[in-house]
Design a protein around this motif. Structure first.
Motif, PDB file in Angstrom:
ATOM      1  N   ARG A 135       0.872  -1.171   0.000  1.00 48.75           N
ATOM      2  CA  ARG A 135       0.000   0.000   0.000  1.00 48.75           C
ATOM      3  C   ARG A 135       0.917   1.232   0.000  1.00 48.75           C
ATOM      4  NH1 ARG A 135      -1.793  -2.739   4.545  1.00 48.75           N
ATOM      5  NH2 ARG A 135      -1.956  -0.954   5.935  1.00 48.75           N
ATOM      6  N   LEU A 136       0.738   2.086  -0.986  1.00 48.56           N
ATOM      7  CA  LEU A 136       1.610   3.256  -1.109  1.00 48.56           C
ATOM      8  C   LEU A 136       0.983   4.460  -0.409  1.00 48.56           C
ATOM      9  CD1 LEU A 136       2.689   2.854  -4.850  1.00 48.56           C
ATOM     10  CD2 LEU A 136       3.939   2.156  -2.792  1.00 48.56           C
ATOM     11  N   VAL A 137       1.808   5.159   0.380  1.00 50.40           N
ATOM     12  CA  VAL A 137       1.322   6.316   1.130  1.00 50.40           C
ATOM     13  C   VAL A 137       2.066   7.568   0.678  1.00 50.40           C
ATOM     14  CG1 VAL A 137       1.022   7.345   3.419  1.00 50.40           C
ATOM     15  CG2 VAL A 137       0.806   4.852   3.132  1.00 50.40           C
ATOM     16  N   ALA A 138       1.330   8.551   0.192  1.00 54.20           N
ATOM     17  CA  ALA A 138       1.906   9.852  -0.165  1.00 54.20           C
ATOM     18  C   ALA A 138       1.881  10.737   1.077  1.00 54.20           C
ATOM     19  CB  ALA A 138       1.110  10.492  -1.285  1.00 54.20           C
ATOM     20  N   VAL A 139       3.081  11.149   1.526  1.00 51.82           N
ATOM     21  CA  VAL A 139       3.171  11.979   2.728  1.00 51.82           C
ATOM     22  C   VAL A 139       3.482  13.409   2.317  1.00 51.82           C
ATOM     23  CG1 VAL A 139       4.363  12.333   4.909  1.00 51.82           C
ATOM     24  CG2 VAL A 139       3.990   9.995   4.049  1.00 51.82           C
ATOM     25  N   GLN A 140       2.692  14.355   2.803  1.00 55.12           N
ATOM     26  CA  GLN A 140       2.966  15.761   2.527  1.00 55.12           C
ATOM     27  C   GLN A 140       3.026  16.567   3.820  1.00 55.12           C
ATOM     28  OE1 GLN A 140      -0.015  16.708  -0.754  1.00 55.12           O
ATOM     29  NE2 GLN A 140       1.921  16.730  -1.881  1.00 55.12           N
ATOM     30  N   ALA A 141       3.529  17.806   3.703  1.00 51.79           N
ATOM     31  CA  ALA A 141       3.551  18.710   4.850  1.00 51.79           C
ATOM     32  C   ALA A 141       2.201  19.418   4.909  1.00 51.79           C
ATOM     33  CB  ALA A 141       4.674  19.718   4.688  1.00 51.79           C
ATOM     34  N   ALA A 142       1.729  19.673   6.118  1.00 50.84           N
ATOM     35  CA  ALA A 142       0.428  20.331   6.279  1.00 50.84           C
ATOM     36  C   ALA A 142       0.409  21.684   5.569  1.00 50.84           C
ATOM     37  CB  ALA A 142       0.111  20.499   7.765  1.00 50.84           C
ATOM     38  N   GLY A 143       1.570  22.322   5.444  1.00 51.91           N
ATOM     39  CA  GLY A 143       1.648  23.628   4.796  1.00 51.91           C
ATOM     40  C   GLY A 143       1.666  23.569   3.276  1.00 51.91           C
ATOM     41  N   GLU A 197     -10.812  14.518  -0.861  1.00 46.31           N
ATOM     42  CA  GLU A 197     -12.019  14.942  -1.578  1.00 46.31           C
ATOM     43  C   GLU A 197     -12.408  13.971  -2.693  1.00 46.31           C
ATOM     44  OE1 GLU A 197     -10.963  18.852  -2.855  1.00 46.31           O
ATOM     45  OE2 GLU A 197     -11.196  19.725  -0.848  1.00 46.31           O
ATOM     46  N   GLY A 198     -11.636  12.909  -2.830  1.00 40.36           N
ATOM     47  CA  GLY A 198     -11.951  11.906  -3.834  1.00 40.36           C
ATOM     48  C   GLY A 198     -11.720  12.357  -5.272  1.00 40.36           C
ATOM     49  N   ARG A 199     -10.856  13.345  -5.456  1.00 34.74           N
ATOM     50  CA  ARG A 199     -10.546  13.837  -6.802  1.00 34.74           C
ATOM     51  C   ARG A 199      -9.430  13.005  -7.429  1.00 34.74           C
ATOM     52  NH1 ARG A 199     -11.805  19.336  -7.809  1.00 34.74           N
ATOM     53  NH2 ARG A 199      -9.961  19.345  -9.141  1.00 34.74           N
ATOM     54  N   THR A 200      -9.334  13.068  -8.773  1.00 35.40           N
ATOM     55  CA  THR A 200      -8.259  12.339  -9.450  1.00 35.40           C
ATOM     56  C   THR A 200      -7.094  13.258  -9.835  1.00 35.40           C
ATOM     57  OG1 THR A 200      -9.418  12.588 -11.549  1.00 35.40           O
ATOM     58  CG2 THR A 200      -9.774  10.524 -10.337  1.00 35.40           C
ATOM     59  N   ASP A 201      -7.257  14.555  -9.624  1.00 37.25           N
ATOM     60  CA  ASP A 201      -6.086  15.441  -9.730  1.00 37.25           C
ATOM     61  C   ASP A 201      -6.165  16.528  -8.667  1.00 37.25           C
ATOM     62  OD1 ASP A 201      -8.095  16.950 -10.760  1.00 37.25           O
ATOM     63  OD2 ASP A 201      -7.196  17.197 -12.750  1.00 37.25           O
ATOM     64  N   SER A 202      -5.073  17.278  -8.502  1.00 33.18           N
ATOM     65  CA  SER A 202      -4.994  18.229  -7.386  1.00 33.18           C
ATOM     66  C   SER A 202      -5.158  19.657  -7.881  1.00 33.18           C
ATOM     67  CB  SER A 202      -3.646  18.084  -6.679  1.00 33.18           C
ATOM     68  OG  SER A 202      -2.598  18.532  -7.530  1.00 33.18           O
ATOM     69  N   GLN A 203      -5.373  20.572  -6.934  1.00 36.99           N
ATOM     70  CA  GLN A 203      -5.454  21.996  -7.267  1.00 36.99           C
ATOM     71  C   GLN A 203      -4.253  22.728  -6.671  1.00 36.99           C
ATOM     72  OE1 GLN A 203      -9.486  21.896  -5.552  1.00 36.99           O
ATOM     73  NE2 GLN A 203     -10.083  23.204  -7.289  1.00 36.99           N
ATOM     74  N   PHE A 204      -3.849  23.819  -7.319  1.00 35.96           N
ATOM     75  CA  PHE A 204      -2.711  24.617  -6.855  1.00 35.96           C
ATOM     76  C   PHE A 204      -2.919  25.023  -5.399  1.00 35.96           C
ATOM     77  CE2 PHE A 204      -0.037  28.288  -6.257  1.00 35.96           C
ATOM     78  CZ  PHE A 204       1.079  28.038  -7.037  1.00 35.96           C
ATOM     79  N   TRP A 205      -1.895  24.792  -4.570  1.00 34.65           N
ATOM     80  CA  TRP A 205      -1.967  25.110  -3.133  1.00 34.65           C
ATOM     81  C   TRP A 205      -1.393  26.511  -2.916  1.00 34.65           C
ATOM     82  CZ3 TRP A 205      -3.775  21.806   0.785  1.00 34.65           C
ATOM     83  CH2 TRP A 205      -3.543  22.226   2.102  1.00 34.65           C
ATOM     84  N   GLU A 206      -2.252  27.435  -2.521  1.00 40.29           N
ATOM     85  CA  GLU A 206      -1.816  28.830  -2.368  1.00 40.29           C
ATOM     86  C   GLU A 206      -0.939  29.006  -1.121  1.00 40.29           C
ATOM     87  OE1 GLU A 206      -2.326  31.111  -4.572  1.00 40.29           O
ATOM     88  OE2 GLU A 206      -3.863  30.149  -5.827  1.00 40.29           O
ATOM     89  N   GLN A 207       0.045  29.895  -1.236  1.00 42.30           N
ATOM     90  CA  GLN A 207       0.920  30.278  -0.110  1.00 42.30           C
ATOM     91  C   GLN A 207       1.460  29.085   0.673  1.00 42.30           C
ATOM     92  OE1 GLN A 207      -2.015  33.242   1.473  1.00 42.30           O
ATOM     93  NE2 GLN A 207      -0.257  34.639   1.276  1.00 42.30           N
ATOM     94  N   SER A 208       1.986  28.138  -0.074  1.00 40.62           N
ATOM     95  CA  SER A 208       2.525  26.943   0.545  1.00 40.62           C
ATOM     96  C   SER A 208       3.767  27.281   1.366  1.00 40.62           C
ATOM     97  CB  SER A 208       2.892  25.933  -0.543  1.00 40.62           C
ATOM     98  OG  SER A 208       3.880  26.474  -1.392  1.00 40.62           O
TER      99      SER A 208
END
Lengths: 422, 422
Positions: B266-274, B284-295
Motif C-alpha cells: 500500500r503506497l502512502v503519499a506523505v505531505q507537509a500540512a503547509g 475529496e476523492g478527486r483524481t487530480d490536485s489543485q494549486f496550493w496557495e501560499q505553501s
C-alpha cells in the motif's frame, strides 16, 4: 567458521601483547595498539569467492574485523563506496588511469563512518557505556551518531572552527557536545582530563585499537573492486593518518592470505602546506614528526599538528616506496572546482588535496603516465559549503532567465541583482 | 541479450505512443509520457539470479532502464542504498517491523541522483547539448553535477529559499545558476520561457520521460533487498511525486516479470500540512490536485503547490489501497530528532515527515502492528543544517569538559559561554 578471526592485540613499538576480550587503550609504553588475526587459520577457511552474495557493506569482511559476535554489529549500511574512473580529470593531469574511491557516499558523509561503525560495535561488545573524544568534526559526527544507534553515551569536543555541519550532526544525535576555542590538540587534552576523572572510554584517534580496523576496509574494498589487482599508487589525505595505516595493514593482511596478485601500491601521505608535520619528517628522514606550530588550512580534517600514529604513517610510506607531499590551499580549492566541473563529483577539500598531489607528482615524474593511480576522497563536499563561492543573479517571478558563461558573459535576459549584493 | 529492453513511450492520459529514439518531452495533450519495455521478451531472458555479481548500483537493472548503449551511462556509483532495520524507532511507534531505505547514502546526498543519473545518461544518448530545469534544490544539484560529468551544459533555476547547500553544488558544477524570489512554480515558468526561446532540453519534473525510470530503481532495490517479498506499506514524502510513481511502476513491471512473490505494498503519499494538495485531492476523492496557495514548510523538497504528475500519484495510491497523509512541521522536526537519537540516522525533514506519518497511521489503526512498514528517507540531514538547533558550551583550552544531559544538567566542570550567546 568463526565470525571474527581476531586473536589478540600487540604494540608496534615495544612488542607487548594484550588480550582483546577486554577494554584496552594505549600500550603501557604510550604507543597505539594494533589488532592481530589468526591469519594462518583464516587462510585455510576463507576465499574471495566466499564474498559473493554477502551484504554490500564493510561487514562482508567480518572475518578480518574485530567484532566476535554478529549481534554486536552496529551498522548504518557503511562501506562498499563507489570506485570511479576519472577519465576527464585524468586526461587533464596526464594520468589516464586515474581512479577515485568516493568516501562521500557513506553514512555521515565521510570515511569516518568506517572507524565509527567498527569502533562503536567493538565498544558495545566490550560493554562500554560512555565514550569521549576530540575531533576536527567528521569523526565526532560519525562516532556520536553510531554511539546513539548503539545506545552508548558520547561526549564530543571540537574546535569552534570545525565545519559547522558536523556540529549539527553531533547535536542531533543527542551527544554531549563541547566546543573549544583552539585546535584538536586542545580538545584532546580536555578529553584526556575527563577520561581520567570520570572513567570514560577514550575514543580518541588510535587511543582505542578498533577504529583503524574499520578504516582498513577501504583497502580491502579497493582490492576487491579491482579484482585483487591493486593500483600502483594510492594517495591519501593525511591528518591523523589512520586510514593510511589501515589501508597498509589491510593490504599486508590480504597479501598474507594470498588474495593480492601484484605488488603493493606506493602509499602517498598528502598534507596541506599549512599543516605538514608528516611531510616535514619524511623530507628530513625522521621516523616520527614534530608538533606543527600555528597550523592552518581550509582542509580542516587534515589540520592535525601532531599525530599519535605518525611513526606508523612514516613506516607505511617507507615500506611501500611511497612519499609525502604538501599542497597549498589555493591549489586544492582549484582542484576541487576542476573535479566538479570535469567529473560531476563535489569532493571535500581534503580529497581535493590528494588530487592536487597526484597532479604534482605526475609533473615531477614520480608518477608515470601508464600507472594506475587511486585517490581517496575522504568525504562529501556537501559538508564544506564554505569552500564554494556562489555567484548567481536573483530574479523576480516573470523575469527572463540569465545565462552566465565561464567568462561571465550574460547573453539572455536583463541583468538581475547578484547574490553578492544581497 | 540487449542492454535495454525499452520499446517506446506512451501517454497515460490519451494513450498516444511515441518512439523513444529521439527527444520527447510532454505528450501533445500536455501529459507526461511513460516508458514501456518489451517485458514479454525480457521475461524469457532475465531472472533474479542474473543480478548476482553485477555492479552495486542502479545500473544492475539496465534491462529495465532506458539507456540502449552502455557507453552512454553516466554514473557516480548511485544506487543500492542501505535498507536498515529501525528497531528502536519501530518499538517507539509500535511498528516492530519498521524499515528505512536511506537515500541519503548516494551521490549528491539525495534520491534525486537516481533520476539525474538515468535522465542525463539518456539525454546524452539522445544527443542533448544543453538542458534547463527549475528545482527546489536537490534535483538541480544532482542534474547539474551529472550534466557536468556528461559534458552537457545546464541552466538551473531555484527559489532563494531553497537549501543553501544545493546552491553550492550547482555553482561548483559550473552550471548556469539563477535564483528566483518565489516558488518552484515561478522557476518553472521562467524555465519554460527559456526552453521555448532557446531550444533547450526541458529537464523539469516529468517533462522528460526518463527521470522516473531512475527513480523507479528504488522500488526494484527494495524488492531485491527483501528477496522479492515486498513490504506491506511504503511511505514516501511527496512533492512532485516522481519517486512514488516510479516505485509503483517498478513493482508492476516486476510483478509482470513474475519476480515479486506477494501482494504489492500500500503506497502512502506523505505531505507537509503547509503544502498538501495531493492529500486534499485524496480526501475529496478527486483524481487530480489543485494549486496550493501560499505553501510553506521546512521540508523544502515537498513544497510543490501543484505537481504535473498528481493524477499518477493519486492513481497509484488508489490502485494499491494506499492513502495520503499530511503532517505538521513541528511533528516532523520532532521525529527527525527522535530518529537521530534512537537510530543514529540524521534524516532529512522530508524523510522525517514520512516517519511522522507512519506514527500517525499506526495510531489511527491504518497500519497494523504486525505489518512490515518501509519509510523512504529521500536525503541526508547534512543538507539541512538549519533544521537542527545546536546548543553547546564554548570552552577555552585547559577548561574542564562540561557534561550536559537531556535535562540540561551540567555535572562536570564549570560553566562556559553558550553558542547561543556568541
Amino acid at each position: 567458521m568463526r565470525f571474527s578471526y581476531i586473536s589478540h592485540l600487540h604494540c608496534p613499538k615495544c612488542g607487548k601483547e594484550y588480550p582483546a576480550d577486554r577494554i584496552q587503550q594505549l600500550c603501557e609504553c604510550g604507543s597505539p595498539l594494533l589488532v592481530d588475526y589468526d591469519l594462518k587459520e583464516l587462510k585455510k577457511n576463507w576465499m574471495p569467492a566466499d564474498l559473493a552474495g554477502r551484504s554490500n557493506d564493510l561487514w562482508r569482511y567480518h572475518e578480518l574485523l574485530p567484532v566476535m559476535d554478529e549481534k554486536n554489529v552496529v551498522t548504518l549500511g557503511e562501506g562498499m563506496t563507489p570506485l570511479l574512473r576519472m577519465e576527464r580529470a585524468g586526461q587533464d593531469m596526464g594520468i589516464p588511469h586515474l581512479l577515485m574511491k568516493d568516501e562521500g557516499i557513506i553514512p555521515t558523509g565521510s570515511f569516518k563512518a568506517r572507524g565509527a561503525a567498527v569502533g562503536v560495535s567493538k565498544a558495545k561488545e566490550l560493554g562500554v557505556q560512555e565514550l569521549a573524544m576530540p575531533t576536527n568534526g567528521n569523526a565526532g559526527a560519525a562516532w556520536a551518531l553510531y554511539a546513539a544507534r548503539a545506545g552508548i553515551k558520547a561526549s564530543i569536543v571540537m574546535p569552534v572552527g570545525a565545519p559547522l555541519i558536523t556540529r549539527n550532526e553531533v547535536a542531533v544525535s543527542g551527544a554531549n557536545l563541547n566546543l573549544v576555542n583552539g585546535l584538536i590538540s586542545d580538545a584532546g587534552q580536555m578529553v584526556g582530563q575527563a577520561v581520567k576523572a570520570h572513567g570514560l572510554y577514550d575514543a580518541s584517534t588510535l587511543k582505542e585499537p578498533y577504529r583503524i580496523e574499520g578504516k582498513k576496509t577501504m583497502g580491502i574494498e579497493i582490492a576487491e573492486q579491482m579484482h585483487w589487482k591493486v593500483p600502483d599508487v594510492i594517495l591519501y589525505p593525511t591528518g591523523g593518518g589512520v586510514g593510511l595505516i589501515g589501508i597498509h595493514k589491510a593490504l599486508k593482511e590480504l597479501a598474507e592470505l594470498g588474495w593480492i596478485k601484484n605488488k603493493l601500491p606506493r602509499l602517498v601521505a598528502v598534507q596541506a602546506a599549512g599543516c605538514a608535520p608528516i611531510v616535514k619528517a619524511w623530507e628530513e628522514g625522521r621516523t616520527d614528526s614534530q608538533f606543527w606550530e600555528q597550523s592552518e588550512t581550509v582542509a580542516f580534517g587534515i589540520n592535525v599538528p601532531k599525530a599519535l600514529g605518525d611513526f606508523l604513517v612514516l613506516a607505511a610510506i617507507a615500506e611501500t616506496d611511497g612519499c609525502a607531499v604538501a599542497v597549498e590551499d589555493g591549489e586544492l580549492l582549484q582542484e576541487q572546482a576542476l573535479i566538479a566541473r570535469l567529473e560531476g563529483a563535489f569532493v571535500c577539500p581534503e580529497g581535493a588535496a590528494a588530487f592536487a598531489a597526484a597532479r604534482r607528482l605526475k609533473q615531477s615524474g614520480w608518477i608515470q603516465a601508464e600507472e594506475t593511480v587511486l585517490v581517496l576522497n575522504t568525504g562529501s563536499g556537501i559538508k564544506y559549503p564554505e569552500t564554494v563561492n556562489v555567484e548567481a543573479p536573483v530574479l523576480q517571478p516573470g523575469d527572463l532567465l540569465q545565462r552566465r558563461t565561464e567568462e561571465g558573459e550574460v547573453s539572455w535576459g536583463r541583468k538581475g541583482k547578484s547574490t553578492n549584493e544581497m
